[in-house]
Design a protein around this motif. Sequence first.
Motif, short mmCIF file in Angstrom:
data_model
loop_
_atom_site.label_atom_id
_atom_site.label_comp_id
_atom_site.label_asym_id
_atom_site.label_seq_id
_atom_site.Cartn_x
_atom_site.Cartn_y
_atom_site.Cartn_z
N GLY A 1 0.77 -1.23 0.00
CA GLY A 1 0.00 0.00 0.00
C GLY A 1 0.80 1.28 0.00
N GLN A 2 2.13 1.19 -0.01
CA GLN A 2 2.94 2.40 -0.06
C GLN A 2 2.69 3.14 -1.37
OE1 GLN A 2 7.31 2.14 -0.60
NE2 GLN A 2 7.48 3.29 1.31
N SER A 3 2.67 4.46 -1.30
CA SER A 3 2.46 5.27 -2.51
C SER A 3 3.80 5.56 -3.18
CB SER A 3 1.79 6.59 -2.14
OG SER A 3 2.70 7.42 -1.42
N TRP A 4 3.72 6.02 -4.43
CA TRP A 4 4.95 6.43 -5.10
C TRP A 4 5.58 7.63 -4.40
CZ3 TRP A 4 8.11 3.84 -7.82
CH2 TRP A 4 7.67 2.80 -8.65
N ASP A 5 4.78 8.57 -3.92
CA ASP A 5 5.36 9.72 -3.22
C ASP A 5 6.17 9.27 -2.01
OD1 ASP A 5 4.41 11.62 -4.98
OD2 ASP A 5 2.61 12.07 -3.81
N GLU A 6 5.64 8.30 -1.27
CA GLU A 6 6.37 7.79 -0.11
C GLU A 6 7.65 7.08 -0.53
OE1 GLU A 6 2.67 6.89 2.96
OE2 GLU A 6 3.05 5.51 1.29
N GLN A 7 7.55 6.32 -1.62
CA GLN A 7 8.74 5.60 -2.08
C GLN A 7 9.80 6.56 -2.60
OE1 GLN A 7 9.54 1.85 -4.99
NE2 GLN A 7 8.24 1.64 -3.19
N ALA B 1 10.30 9.56 -1.62
CA ALA B 1 10.90 10.23 -0.46
C ALA B 1 11.97 9.34 0.17
CB ALA B 1 9.83 10.58 0.57
N GLU B 2 11.72 8.04 0.25
CA GLU B 2 12.73 7.11 0.78
C GLU B 2 13.97 7.09 -0.10
OE1 GLU B 2 11.32 3.18 1.29
OE2 GLU B 2 9.93 3.67 2.91
N ILE B 3 13.75 7.04 -1.40
CA ILE B 3 14.88 6.98 -2.33
C ILE B 3 15.68 8.28 -2.27
CG2 ILE B 3 15.50 6.85 -4.78
CD1 ILE B 3 13.04 4.92 -5.05
#
Length: 202
Positions: free
Chosen positions: A52-58, A60-62
């Motif tokens: 369920g993680q969003s692309w925006d969250e991913q 930000a991690e990257i």
Amino acid sequence: MTIDTFLFDIGEVLVDWNPDHLLRKLLPDDGAIRAFRQEAVTQQRILNMDRGQSWDEQWAEIEAHAPHHLDTAREYGMRWVETIAGPVQGSVDILTDLQARGFPTYALSNYGAENFERTVAVYPYLDTFDGRVVSGYEGVIKPEPEIYQLVIDRFKIDPARTLFIDDRPENTKAAEAFGFQTHIFTTPERLADHIAALNLDR
């Protein structure tokens, strides 16, 4: 026990999905692809998106952990549907035939919610199931037991009368613990042979 219901995985069963289909367009060589998959869109991040993680969250991690990959990661996310080379046409033909014969068909897939919405827009046959459980909307993934119980409860299906089709043995093994009949998908031809051997009643 007679089979009268079919439960399909999606990625690598009904669509030809592989991140490298897109990464070969974005990166210059296999070494760059390998580095991107090890440092940016890792297997763990793919699973996080399936939960369920969003692309925006991913992204930000990257940006925090591998900022040199951020531009590629953003383009990869925006063009994610290009990780699919096309339908697995033989499997789509099997699905369509089962539906035409009146068998209930369902989907159970590990799939990010944003990615799934884009995929259905391009491959509308994925919108023809009697019901779907897509992990990105549910917060659980195969082979966790909760997702199989969710399918049973939501659709009121009898696992003993249901053939679950998935390309990963750990997922079919988990389904068998709930009483599902299973098929480890390798090719549409082998799936067709398995279904023919069931001697379906319609």
